[in-house]
Design a protein around this motif. Structure first.
Motif, PDB file in Angstrom:
ATOM      1  N   ASP A 138      11.789 -14.414  -5.753  1.00  0.00           N
ATOM      2  CA  ASP A 138      12.870 -13.707  -5.051  1.00  0.00           C
ATOM      3  C   ASP A 138      12.697 -13.733  -3.533  1.00  0.00           C
ATOM      4  O   ASP A 138      13.529 -13.231  -2.793  1.00  0.00           O
ATOM      5  CB  ASP A 138      13.017 -12.269  -5.564  1.00  0.00           C
ATOM      6  CG  ASP A 138      11.737 -11.462  -5.369  1.00  0.00           C
ATOM      7  OD1 ASP A 138      10.744 -12.038  -4.867  1.00  0.00           O
ATOM      8  OD2 ASP A 138      11.721 -10.269  -5.710  1.00  0.00           O
ATOM      9  N   ALA A 139      11.595 -14.316  -3.097  1.00  0.00           N
ATOM     10  CA  ALA A 139      11.390 -14.457  -1.647  1.00  0.00           C
ATOM     11  C   ALA A 139      10.613 -15.734  -1.393  1.00  0.00           C
ATOM     12  O   ALA A 139       9.951 -16.267  -2.301  1.00  0.00           O
ATOM     13  CB  ALA A 139      10.597 -13.265  -1.112  1.00  0.00           C
ATOM     14  N   VAL A 140      10.705 -16.205  -0.171  1.00  0.00           N
ATOM     15  CA  VAL A 140       9.997 -17.428   0.202  1.00  0.00           C
ATOM     16  C   VAL A 140       9.528 -17.268   1.645  1.00  0.00           C
ATOM     17  O   VAL A 140      10.163 -16.550   2.432  1.00  0.00           O
ATOM     18  CB  VAL A 140      10.934 -18.655   0.034  1.00  0.00           C
ATOM     19  CG1 VAL A 140      12.070 -18.648   1.054  1.00  0.00           C
ATOM     20  CG2 VAL A 140      10.170 -19.967   0.134  1.00  0.00           C
ATOM     21  N   ALA A 141       8.423 -17.912   1.957  1.00  0.00           N
ATOM     22  CA  ALA A 141       7.965 -17.882   3.343  1.00  0.00           C
ATOM     23  C   ALA A 141       8.247 -19.218   3.998  1.00  0.00           C
ATOM     24  O   ALA A 141       8.315 -20.249   3.327  1.00  0.00           O
ATOM     25  CB  ALA A 141       6.469 -17.577   3.402  1.00  0.00           C
ATOM     26  N   VAL A 142       8.448 -19.191   5.293  1.00  0.00           N
ATOM     27  CA  VAL A 142       8.567 -20.419   6.088  1.00  0.00           C
ATOM     28  C   VAL A 142       7.523 -20.316   7.201  1.00  0.00           C
ATOM     29  O   VAL A 142       7.436 -19.278   7.870  1.00  0.00           O
ATOM     30  CB  VAL A 142       9.980 -20.568   6.702  1.00  0.00           C
ATOM     31  CG1 VAL A 142      10.055 -21.814   7.585  1.00  0.00           C
ATOM     32  CG2 VAL A 142      11.051 -20.617   5.609  1.00  0.00           C
ATOM     33  N   MET A 143       6.732 -21.370   7.346  1.00  0.00           N
ATOM     34  CA  MET A 143       5.764 -21.400   8.451  1.00  0.00           C
ATOM     35  C   MET A 143       5.975 -22.689   9.227  1.00  0.00           C
ATOM     36  O   MET A 143       5.920 -23.784   8.650  1.00  0.00           O
ATOM     37  CB  MET A 143       4.329 -21.392   7.918  1.00  0.00           C
ATOM     38  CG  MET A 143       3.922 -20.110   7.263  1.00  0.00           C
ATOM     39  SD  MET A 143       2.134 -20.172   6.908  1.00  0.00           S
ATOM     40  CE  MET A 143       1.949 -18.655   6.005  1.00  0.00           C
ATOM     41  N   LEU A 144       6.203 -22.553  10.505  1.00  0.00           N
ATOM     42  CA  LEU A 144       6.436 -23.745  11.336  1.00  0.00           C
ATOM     43  C   LEU A 144       5.097 -24.277  11.843  1.00  0.00           C
ATOM     44  O   LEU A 144       4.331 -23.535  12.480  1.00  0.00           O
ATOM     45  CB  LEU A 144       7.343 -23.396  12.524  1.00  0.00           C
ATOM     46  CG  LEU A 144       8.691 -22.764  12.173  1.00  0.00           C
ATOM     47  CD1 LEU A 144       9.562 -22.652  13.428  1.00  0.00           C
ATOM     48  CD2 LEU A 144       9.417 -23.546  11.089  1.00  0.00           C
ATOM     49  N   PRO A 145       4.814 -25.553  11.555  1.00  0.00           N
ATOM     50  CA  PRO A 145       3.500 -26.074  11.928  1.00  0.00           C
ATOM     51  C   PRO A 145       3.319 -26.260  13.435  1.00  0.00           C
ATOM     52  O   PRO A 145       2.207 -26.477  13.894  1.00  0.00           O
ATOM     53  CB  PRO A 145       3.418 -27.416  11.183  1.00  0.00           C
ATOM     54  CG  PRO A 145       4.817 -27.793  10.888  1.00  0.00           C
ATOM     55  CD  PRO A 145       5.622 -26.532  10.822  1.00  0.00           C
ATOM     56  N   ASP A 146       4.398 -26.143  14.197  1.00  0.00           N
ATOM     57  CA  ASP A 146       4.256 -26.166  15.665  1.00  0.00           C
ATOM     58  C   ASP A 146       3.628 -24.877  16.190  1.00  0.00           C
ATOM     59  O   ASP A 146       3.150 -24.842  17.320  1.00  0.00           O
ATOM     60  CB  ASP A 146       5.640 -26.269  16.333  1.00  0.00           C
ATOM     61  CG  ASP A 146       6.157 -27.689  16.371  1.00  0.00           C
ATOM     62  OD1 ASP A 146       5.427 -28.596  15.936  1.00  0.00           O
ATOM     63  OD2 ASP A 146       7.299 -27.887  16.835  1.00  0.00           O
ATOM     64  N   ASP A 147       3.691 -23.826  15.393  1.00  0.00           N
ATOM     65  CA  ASP A 147       3.273 -22.512  15.879  1.00  0.00           C
ATOM     66  C   ASP A 147       1.957 -22.084  15.238  1.00  0.00           C
ATOM     67  O   ASP A 147       1.885 -21.883  14.029  1.00  0.00           O
ATOM     68  CB  ASP A 147       4.340 -21.460  15.529  1.00  0.00           C
ATOM     69  CG  ASP A 147       5.607 -21.633  16.344  1.00  0.00           C
ATOM     70  OD1 ASP A 147       5.513 -22.010  17.514  1.00  0.00           O
ATOM     71  OD2 ASP A 147       6.696 -21.387  15.799  1.00  0.00           O
ATOM     72  N   GLY A 268      -0.783 -10.335  19.522  1.00  0.00           N
ATOM     73  CA  GLY A 268      -1.699 -11.469  19.581  1.00  0.00           C
ATOM     74  C   GLY A 268      -1.094 -12.576  20.399  1.00  0.00           C
ATOM     75  O   GLY A 268      -0.385 -12.332  21.383  1.00  0.00           O
ATOM     76  N   PHE A 269      -1.302 -13.761  19.931  1.00  0.00           N
ATOM     77  CA  PHE A 269      -1.075 -14.922  20.761  1.00  0.00           C
ATOM     78  C   PHE A 269      -0.531 -16.042  19.891  1.00  0.00           C
ATOM     79  O   PHE A 269      -0.715 -16.042  18.680  1.00  0.00           O
ATOM     80  CB  PHE A 269      -2.434 -15.313  21.363  1.00  0.00           C
ATOM     81  CG  PHE A 269      -2.376 -16.489  22.262  1.00  0.00           C
ATOM     82  CD1 PHE A 269      -1.869 -16.348  23.541  1.00  0.00           C
ATOM     83  CD2 PHE A 269      -2.808 -17.736  21.831  1.00  0.00           C
ATOM     84  CE1 PHE A 269      -1.808 -17.437  24.385  1.00  0.00           C
ATOM     85  CE2 PHE A 269      -2.749 -18.828  22.674  1.00  0.00           C
ATOM     86  CZ  PHE A 269      -2.247 -18.672  23.949  1.00  0.00           C
ATOM     87  N   ARG A 270       0.147 -16.983  20.542  1.00  0.00           N
ATOM     88  CA  ARG A 270       0.659 -18.120  19.778  1.00  0.00           C
ATOM     89  C   ARG A 270       0.442 -19.384  20.587  1.00  0.00           C
ATOM     90  O   ARG A 270       0.722 -19.424  21.788  1.00  0.00           O
ATOM     91  CB  ARG A 270       2.130 -17.866  19.499  1.00  0.00           C
ATOM     92  CG  ARG A 270       2.895 -19.060  19.032  1.00  0.00           C
ATOM     93  CD  ARG A 270       3.952 -19.374  20.042  1.00  0.00           C
ATOM     94  NE  ARG A 270       4.809 -20.449  19.615  1.00  0.00           N
ATOM     95  CZ  ARG A 270       5.624 -21.065  20.437  1.00  0.00           C
ATOM     96  NH1 ARG A 270       5.692 -20.691  21.713  1.00  0.00           N
ATOM     97  NH2 ARG A 270       6.367 -22.043  20.004  1.00  0.00           N
ATOM     98  N   HIS A 271      -0.104 -20.394  19.911  1.00  0.00           N
ATOM     99  CA  HIS A 271      -0.181 -21.719  20.534  1.00  0.00           C
ATOM    100  C   HIS A 271       1.029 -22.522  20.106  1.00  0.00           C
ATOM    101  O   HIS A 271       1.387 -22.528  18.926  1.00  0.00           O
ATOM    102  CB  HIS A 271      -1.441 -22.465  20.077  1.00  0.00           C
ATOM    103  CG  HIS A 271      -2.664 -22.096  20.849  1.00  0.00           C
ATOM    104  ND1 HIS A 271      -2.758 -22.266  22.213  1.00  0.00           N
ATOM    105  CD2 HIS A 271      -3.853 -21.587  20.456  1.00  0.00           C
ATOM    106  CE1 HIS A 271      -3.952 -21.870  22.624  1.00  0.00           C
ATOM    107  NE2 HIS A 271      -4.625 -21.453  21.585  1.00  0.00           N
ATOM    108  N   ASP A 272       1.629 -23.222  21.040  1.00  0.00           N
ATOM    109  CA  ASP A 272       2.768 -24.088  20.733  1.00  0.00           C
ATOM    110  C   ASP A 272       2.257 -25.528  20.623  1.00  0.00           C
ATOM    111  O   ASP A 272       2.054 -26.205  21.628  1.00  0.00           O
ATOM    112  CB  ASP A 272       3.803 -23.967  21.861  1.00  0.00           C
ATOM    113  CG  ASP A 272       5.020 -24.834  21.606  1.00  0.00           C
ATOM    114  OD1 ASP A 272       5.082 -25.481  20.530  1.00  0.00           O
ATOM    115  OD2 ASP A 272       5.915 -24.861  22.472  1.00  0.00           O
ATOM    116  N   LEU A 273       2.051 -25.976  19.386  1.00  0.00           N
ATOM    117  CA  LEU A 273       1.553 -27.337  19.173  1.00  0.00           C
ATOM    118  C   LEU A 273       2.679 -28.363  19.245  1.00  0.00           C
ATOM    119  O   LEU A 273       2.447 -29.548  19.045  1.00  0.00           O
ATOM    120  CB  LEU A 273       0.872 -27.459  17.800  1.00  0.00           C
ATOM    121  CG  LEU A 273      -0.309 -26.535  17.516  1.00  0.00           C
ATOM    122  CD1 LEU A 273      -0.919 -26.863  16.156  1.00  0.00           C
ATOM    123  CD2 LEU A 273      -1.370 -26.658  18.600  1.00  0.00           C
TER     124      LEU A 273
END
Ligand code: G1P
Length: 322
Positions: A138-147, A268-273
């Motif tokens: 009933d739910a799904v995750a999305v993870m962007l590999p640039d982040d 926190g922090f995020r790297h933009d790959l």
């Protein structure tokens, strides 16, 4: 450098089984390297960004990584397949630690591939992965590999927020206003609930607005926990910013339909790959943290920067910094 892992004692499992990882982009900003090497396989020290995403997804309790690739990008999938020949050679030579590293990506999670035939945007990439989901998800995750979102573990907090408020939960970072035009930006209201000081209710979402028109300076950074209703919304939206189907527009449509949407404001922090400038910074950060490379890199950077400062002082008639 922020430690890459959040306190594991705080972690709770998400209820999501599947994490969608859109990896179909052309890697334009990394050309010519990305002519044959997918952007997602470029190494941060020695580990491709997409392997870090696989580890993060598994740590959040997911068991399936739905990797959306484009034609000519099957190398991304090869990274998750065993290489018995390579492993055997490494073990024969006593290089067990490296053999274990080679195997890591094959063991951490099950990869389910799907191809996005045409580059029609992030929303479309997420939609093509729907066919990989089981009927009872009933739910799904999305993870962007640039982040790379650090410290890791924000998906656990997002799952807690979904458990409390239902609907969909995204990850937000507060950014300087002049930077928001590269992101999906939230229109937010405070959430008065005790124990959820880091959470805001989302009233709307706009993809890459001009800073003057942005509803806030809270931006979406590559982690989404979405109610399955998002797929119906994705089917209904027209093309948006850049002529592409935008995930942001589907989330805005969910809100208009009355679905609850919240953000966890990540501390926190995020790297933009996704671009060379951000990628280099991530390499420096992870390089400094690596026991085998950190001390040497630190000495090199200190000497290198001191050299630059000396040269700048010499060239500067004022003698500043001399
Ligand atoms: C995508 C999304 C955007 C989000 C961003 C985070 O944009 O469309 O809403 O804020 O990722 O990195 P992209 O960077 O792919 O253009």
């Amino acid at each position: 450098m922020i430690s890459p892992d959040a306190d594991p004692s705080k972690a709770t499992r998400t209820s999501v089984r599947t994490v969608i990882v859109p990896a179909a982009g052309m890697g334009t900003r990394f050309l010519p390297a990305t002519k044959t090497v997918p952007k997602e396989l470029l190494p941060v020290v020695d580990t491709p960004g997409i392997e870090m995403i696989a580890e993060e997804a598994a740590a959040a309790g997911a068991t399936r990584l739905a990797v959306v690739t484009a034609p000519h990008k099957e190398g991304v999938l090869g990274h998750f397949r065993p290489r018995p020949d390579l492993e055997e050679t490494l073990r024969e030579r006593g290089k067990d630690a490296i053999a274990d590293k080679v195997n890591r990506a094959c063991e951490v999670i099950t990869v389910a591939p799907v191809v996005q035939e045409r580059p029609l945007g992030l929303g479309h990439a997420v939609l093509v992965a729907e066919e990989l989901l089981d009927a009872d998800e009933d739910a799904v995750a999305v993870m962007l590999p640039d982040d790379l979102v650090l410290p890791r573990g924000v998906m656990d907090r997002m799952a807690e927020v979904r458990a409390r408020f239902g609907g969909s939960v995204l990850c937000a970072l507060e950014l300087p206003r002049e930077e928001v035009s590269s992101y999906g930006v939230f229109d937010i209201a405070d959430c008065a609930e005790e124990g959820f000081a880091d959470v805001k209710r989302v009233r709307g979402m706009v993809e890459k607005p001009e800073p003057a028109e942005a509803p806030s300076n809270f931006a979406a950074v590559g982690r989404y926990l979405l109610d399955r209703a998002v797929f119906d919304a994705l089917r209904a939206i027209p093309r948006g910013k850049g002529g592409e189907y935008q995930l942001t527009d589907a989330i805005e449509a969910l809100i208009e339909d009355g679905h609850p949407v919240h953000v966890v404001v990540h501390d926190g922090f995020r790297h933009d790959l996704g671009n060379p400038g951000g990628f280099i910074r991530a390499c420096v950060d992870f390089g400094l943290a690596a026991p085998e490379y950190g001390p040497g890199l630190r000495r090199y950077l200190q000497a290198r920067l001191a050299e630059d400062d000396t040269a700048a002082a010499r060239d500067d008639g004022s003698g500043r910094g001399a």
